[in-house]
Write a protein that holds these residues in place. Structure first.
Motif, short mmCIF file in Angstrom:
data_model
loop_
_atom_site.label_atom_id
_atom_site.label_comp_id
_atom_site.label_asym_id
_atom_site.label_seq_id
_atom_site.Cartn_x
_atom_site.Cartn_y
_atom_site.Cartn_z
N TRP A 207 -27.77 -16.69 -34.36
CA TRP A 207 -26.87 -17.16 -35.42
C TRP A 207 -25.42 -16.72 -35.16
CZ3 TRP A 207 -23.99 -13.73 -38.24
CH2 TRP A 207 -24.39 -12.40 -38.25
N ALA A 208 -25.24 -15.48 -34.65
CA ALA A 208 -23.90 -15.00 -34.37
C ALA A 208 -23.29 -15.78 -33.21
CB ALA A 208 -23.94 -13.50 -34.05
N LYS A 209 -24.14 -16.05 -32.23
CA LYS A 209 -23.72 -16.84 -31.07
C LYS A 209 -23.28 -18.23 -31.53
CE LYS A 209 -24.01 -16.34 -26.48
NZ LYS A 209 -23.28 -15.31 -25.78
N PHE A 210 -24.07 -18.79 -32.45
CA PHE A 210 -23.79 -20.13 -32.95
C PHE A 210 -22.45 -20.17 -33.67
CE2 PHE A 210 -23.92 -23.22 -36.43
CZ PHE A 210 -24.20 -24.39 -35.73
N LEU A 211 -22.19 -19.14 -34.52
CA LEU A 211 -20.98 -19.15 -35.34
C LEU A 211 -19.73 -18.76 -34.56
CD1 LEU A 211 -22.15 -17.59 -38.74
CD2 LEU A 211 -21.31 -19.91 -38.34
N PHE A 212 -19.88 -17.79 -33.64
CA PHE A 212 -18.67 -17.23 -33.02
C PHE A 212 -18.60 -17.40 -31.51
CE2 PHE A 212 -19.70 -14.74 -36.84
CZ PHE A 212 -18.58 -15.04 -37.60
N GLY A 213 -19.71 -17.73 -30.85
CA GLY A 213 -19.66 -17.71 -29.40
C GLY A 213 -20.23 -18.92 -28.70
N GLN A 214 -20.53 -20.00 -29.43
CA GLN A 214 -21.14 -21.13 -28.72
C GLN A 214 -20.08 -22.02 -28.06
OE1 GLN A 214 -22.61 -24.63 -30.66
NE2 GLN A 214 -21.72 -24.04 -32.63
N LEU A 215 -20.53 -22.78 -27.11
CA LEU A 215 -19.67 -23.76 -26.47
C LEU A 215 -20.10 -25.13 -26.99
CD1 LEU A 215 -19.47 -22.47 -22.79
CD2 LEU A 215 -17.69 -22.38 -24.53
N ILE A 216 -19.22 -25.75 -27.76
CA ILE A 216 -19.54 -27.06 -28.32
C ILE A 216 -19.46 -28.09 -27.20
CG2 ILE A 216 -18.87 -28.81 -30.01
CD1 ILE A 216 -17.54 -26.43 -31.57
N GLY A 217 -20.55 -28.85 -27.02
CA GLY A 217 -20.59 -29.83 -25.94
C GLY A 217 -20.53 -29.16 -24.57
N GLY A 218 -20.89 -27.88 -24.52
CA GLY A 218 -20.93 -27.17 -23.25
C GLY A 218 -19.58 -26.74 -22.72
N SER A 219 -18.50 -27.07 -23.42
CA SER A 219 -17.18 -26.73 -22.87
C SER A 219 -16.21 -26.19 -23.91
CB SER A 219 -16.56 -27.97 -22.22
OG SER A 219 -16.43 -29.01 -23.17
N HIS A 220 -16.27 -26.69 -25.14
CA HIS A 220 -15.27 -26.29 -26.14
C HIS A 220 -15.77 -25.11 -26.98
CE1 HIS A 220 -13.73 -30.22 -25.04
NE2 HIS A 220 -12.60 -29.91 -25.65
N GLN A 221 -15.01 -24.00 -26.95
CA GLN A 221 -15.41 -22.81 -27.70
C GLN A 221 -15.37 -23.08 -29.19
OE1 GLN A 221 -12.93 -19.52 -26.57
NE2 GLN A 221 -13.37 -19.78 -24.39
N VAL A 222 -16.29 -22.42 -29.90
CA VAL A 222 -16.36 -22.60 -31.34
C VAL A 222 -15.12 -21.98 -32.03
CG1 VAL A 222 -17.68 -20.52 -31.84
CG2 VAL A 222 -17.93 -22.52 -33.31
N THR A 223 -14.39 -21.14 -31.31
CA THR A 223 -13.17 -20.55 -31.89
C THR A 223 -12.15 -21.64 -32.25
OG1 THR A 223 -12.62 -20.06 -29.60
CG2 THR A 223 -13.14 -18.18 -31.01
N ILE A 224 -12.27 -22.80 -31.62
CA ILE A 224 -11.38 -23.92 -31.97
C ILE A 224 -11.54 -24.26 -33.45
CG2 ILE A 224 -10.85 -26.35 -31.54
CD1 ILE A 224 -12.08 -25.86 -28.68
N VAL A 225 -12.80 -24.29 -33.90
CA VAL A 225 -13.07 -24.59 -35.31
C VAL A 225 -12.45 -23.52 -36.21
CG1 VAL A 225 -14.87 -24.96 -37.03
CG2 VAL A 225 -15.18 -25.82 -34.69
N TRP A 226 -12.65 -22.25 -35.79
CA TRP A 226 -12.06 -21.15 -36.57
C TRP A 226 -10.54 -21.26 -36.61
CZ3 TRP A 226 -14.70 -18.42 -39.81
CH2 TRP A 226 -16.08 -18.25 -39.61
N TRP A 227 -9.97 -21.62 -35.49
CA TRP A 227 -8.50 -21.75 -35.42
C TRP A 227 -8.03 -22.79 -36.43
CZ3 TRP A 227 -5.81 -25.29 -31.44
CH2 TRP A 227 -4.42 -25.17 -31.54
N VAL A 228 -8.70 -23.94 -36.46
CA VAL A 228 -8.30 -25.01 -37.38
C VAL A 228 -8.48 -24.54 -38.84
CG1 VAL A 228 -8.80 -27.34 -38.17
CG2 VAL A 228 -8.73 -26.85 -35.73
N ILE A 229 -9.61 -23.89 -39.11
CA ILE A 229 -9.85 -23.40 -40.48
C ILE A 229 -8.75 -22.42 -40.88
CG2 ILE A 229 -11.38 -21.98 -41.92
CD1 ILE A 229 -13.75 -23.18 -40.32
N ILE A 230 -8.46 -21.47 -39.98
CA ILE A 230 -7.46 -20.45 -40.29
C ILE A 230 -6.08 -21.10 -40.48
CG2 ILE A 230 -6.19 -18.52 -39.24
CD1 ILE A 230 -8.93 -17.52 -38.21
N ALA A 231 -5.77 -22.07 -39.62
CA ALA A 231 -4.47 -22.75 -39.72
C ALA A 231 -4.34 -23.48 -41.06
CB ALA A 231 -4.30 -23.73 -38.55
N VAL A 232 -5.40 -24.18 -41.46
CA VAL A 232 -5.34 -24.93 -42.72
C VAL A 232 -5.20 -23.96 -43.90
CG1 VAL A 232 -6.66 -26.40 -44.30
CG2 VAL A 232 -6.56 -26.95 -41.86
#
Lengths: 275, 332
Positions: free
Chosen positions: B156-181
């Protein structure tokens, strides 16, 4: 109005101020009533700034008292003074040049509206109130609350700051050299606003070293020399030359006269109304 | 015309135009295929890690302060997670909370020192930067005997904070967008944002207007150090290990992103959208160069030139905004 007409809104009674071994002010007695402009005149270093700092809560008197509506008060900080209705406007307006008119007008008192579970800043309301407040003071060139304050002229910035103080319930306006950095036309704008504030029943303390500006709006004059009140008189009791002489002590006369003549020349030779 | 003008007067105009210019430059002179560049994960991953730190750093700059201790807080966040959950085998939640708490603590120290002393925050955070590097290295060697610690996160931690979406894009991108908004909302739509701008414009007037300047300053320092620790924590979870070094590059990169994004170095002006685009611009320049025919040794030259051009543009637009006298006067 709780106080009677004869009670000054703000008064200094026998105020002394020293910073360590330096005595800056000696036995200052001043008072200002509602609907009256007190002009505090004096050359640089005469102690005008210290008087402002005492009245606006930056410093406290070493001895003597400051009275508000006849009762002694002590201001712990500038916020305490402004909560009691004493607003100080500094030479450059003391505002935020890179903020819009609406946002800077309401700094610290932002109007909000509900947006779902959140309280959001109500920009439209802020802009409308701010623009109306300065326009009511006769500055009709301001019509867009999204303009940046830094884009206003010096006189407009002063006017905005005064309008803001009045909007937030100021009863006493302390204007620190509001016309010093302005051209003649801009200065006349500010003087008109001082008259408007007076008409609305505010007490105004107008600090300046420009005698002509003081005479254009003042009801009551006090001249500070080396930290003491050297003269205290009402409108019409002294001529411009006498005041200038008092302030300068004769030394800087030539310079001051040149300044006054410059003003008269720009007004087609008319000196401001004295009586 | 009016909409163009109101775009140019916004703090983010320079960043968006820089981004377009840099992309065009790469396409025209670097022979980049635009679709490949847009689809590439490298610069987005880079931007996300940098962006989560750049936003709070930019807010501090708007408020008239600077925080460079983030350079130590990223590895500190990684190491806290790895030592607690990897070396000592505690649940991952303990490691994560430990990392964030460490960030909050260092931010609190930065904030308190800034409001209690007259020392510029650049110097204070330089002090905590170096001190934290020492603490992290010593603590790591003392506790684990190594400067690199492994950690394995549950799914679950890997899924939320450390997965690669589509094998290449880090999940931190989602966090970045959430934090920015979230930050954009707070800064531009609530009263707290107004306070931050007022503090950067004139701290004394802001305090006299009743703004709790000290509390806001401390809160902003806590946010920036915590966000840095969060980035470190995500990296530890993603890469299954943490090192004491690294992170220093973030200081310089974050400041460049923020300044390209239209924030005034001396405070009082800027926007979250600008910082967001400033970060993307910086990421495209530093990572996009690998997609071009241009020798990548030139990338720092391009970054330097872009910084100067973006700042000059921001300066020009700000002057134009200042001389703007109202919407009723049409053309001039």
């Amino acid at each position: 109005m709780s106080a009677t007409k004869s009670t000054p809104i703000l008064a200094m009674r026998g105020v002394n101020k020293s910073f360590g071994p330096h005595d800056v002010l000696h036995d200052i007695n001043l008072e200002v009533r509602a609907g009256e402009v007190l002009c505090l005149l004096g050359d640089n270093g005469a102690g005008k700034s210290t008087v402002i700092r005492l009245l606006s809560g930056v410093h406290r008197p070493t001895s003597g008292t400051i009275e508000l509506d006849g009762k002694p008060v002590g201001f712990d900080n500038p916020r305490a003074a402004s909560d009691l209705g004493i607003a100080t406007v500094h030479q450059f307006g003391g505002t935020f040049p890179l903020m819009t008119i609406g946002r800077s007008f309401f700094v610290g008192a932002e109007p909000t509206r509900r947006w779902g579970p959140f309280k959001v800043f109500d920009r439209k309301k802020a802009n409308a109130i701010a623009v109306k407040a300065v326009r009511d003071f006769g500055i009709t060139r301001i019509d867009d609350g999204d303009r940046l304050v830094g884009g206003l002229s010096g006189g407009e910035r002063q006017s905005l700051a005064i309008a803001r103080a009045v909007h937030f319930g100021a009863r006493v306006l302390i204007l620190d050299e509001p016309t010093a950095a302005l051209g003649v036309k801009q200065a006349s704008h500010v003087l008109r606003i001082v008259n408007e504030a007076k008409r609305r029943g505010l007490a105004v303390i107008f600090i300046t070293h420009q005698v002509t500006h003081a005479m254009a709006v003042g009801d009551h004059f006090a001249v500070l020399i080396r930290g003491a009140v050297a003269a205290d008189f009402r409108k019409g009791q002294k001529t411009r030359e006498e005041i200038t002489d008092l302030m300068a002590g004769g030394e800087a006369m030539a310079e001051l006269e040149a300044m006054i003549e410059g003003y008269a020349a720009s007004q087609d030779g008319h000196a401001p109304q004295v009586a | 015309m009016t909409s163009l003008r109101s775009f140019l007067y916004r703090p983010e105009a320079g960043a968006i135009l820089s981004l377009l210019a840099v992309t065009a430059f790469f396409v025209i002179f670097g022979g980049v295929d635009l679709a490949t560049l847009l689809g590439a994960a490298s610069w987005v991953n880079f931007a996300a890690n940098l962006g989560i730190v750049a936003i709070p750093v930019g807010l501090l700059m708007i408020a008239g302060e600077l925080d460079i201790s983030i350079g130590a807080m990223i590895p500190a966040g990684s190491m806290a997670t790895a030592i607690l959950s990897g070396y000592y085998g505690l649940p991952i939640v303990v490691g994560m909370l430990g990392a964030l708490a460490l960030g909050a603590l260092v931010g609190l120290v930065n904030g308190l020192l800034t409001v209690r002393t007259s020392v510029p925050s650049l110097i204070i955070t330089l002090g905590t930067l170096v001190a934290m590097q020492g603490i992290v290295l010593s603590a790591s060697v003392l506790l684990t005997g190594s400067a690199s610690v492994a950690v394995t996160a549950p799914d679950w931690a890997k899924f939320l904070f450390g997965q690669l979406i589509g094998g290449s894009h880090q999940v931190t991108i989602v966090w970045w967008v959430i934090i920015a908004v979230a930050f954009a909302f707070v800064v531009h739509s609530t009263r707290y944002g107004n306070w931050i701008f007022a503090m950067g414009g004139d701290k004394v007037s802001a305090r006299n207007a009743g703004i709790p300047t000290q509390r806001i300053t401390i809160a902003l320092f806590v946010l920036s150090a915590t966000c840095a620790a969060f980035v470190g924590m995500c990296q530890a979870i993603q890469f299954n290990s943490a090192q004491v070094s690294g992170g220093m590059g973030y200081i310089f990169n974050a400041i460049v992103s923020v300044v390209v994004g239209g924030v005034l170095l001396t405070g009082g002006f800027g926007s979250v959208v600008g910082i967001f685009f400033g970060t993307i611009t910086f990421a495209v320049v530093s990572q996009g160069i690998y997609f071009t025919d241009i020798d990548r040794n030139w990338s720092n030259l391009i970054i330097g030139a872009m910084l100067l051009i973006a700042v000059a543009m921001n300066e020009t637009f700000r002057k134009m905004a200042l001389s703007y006298t109202g919407k009723k006067k049409g053309a001039h």
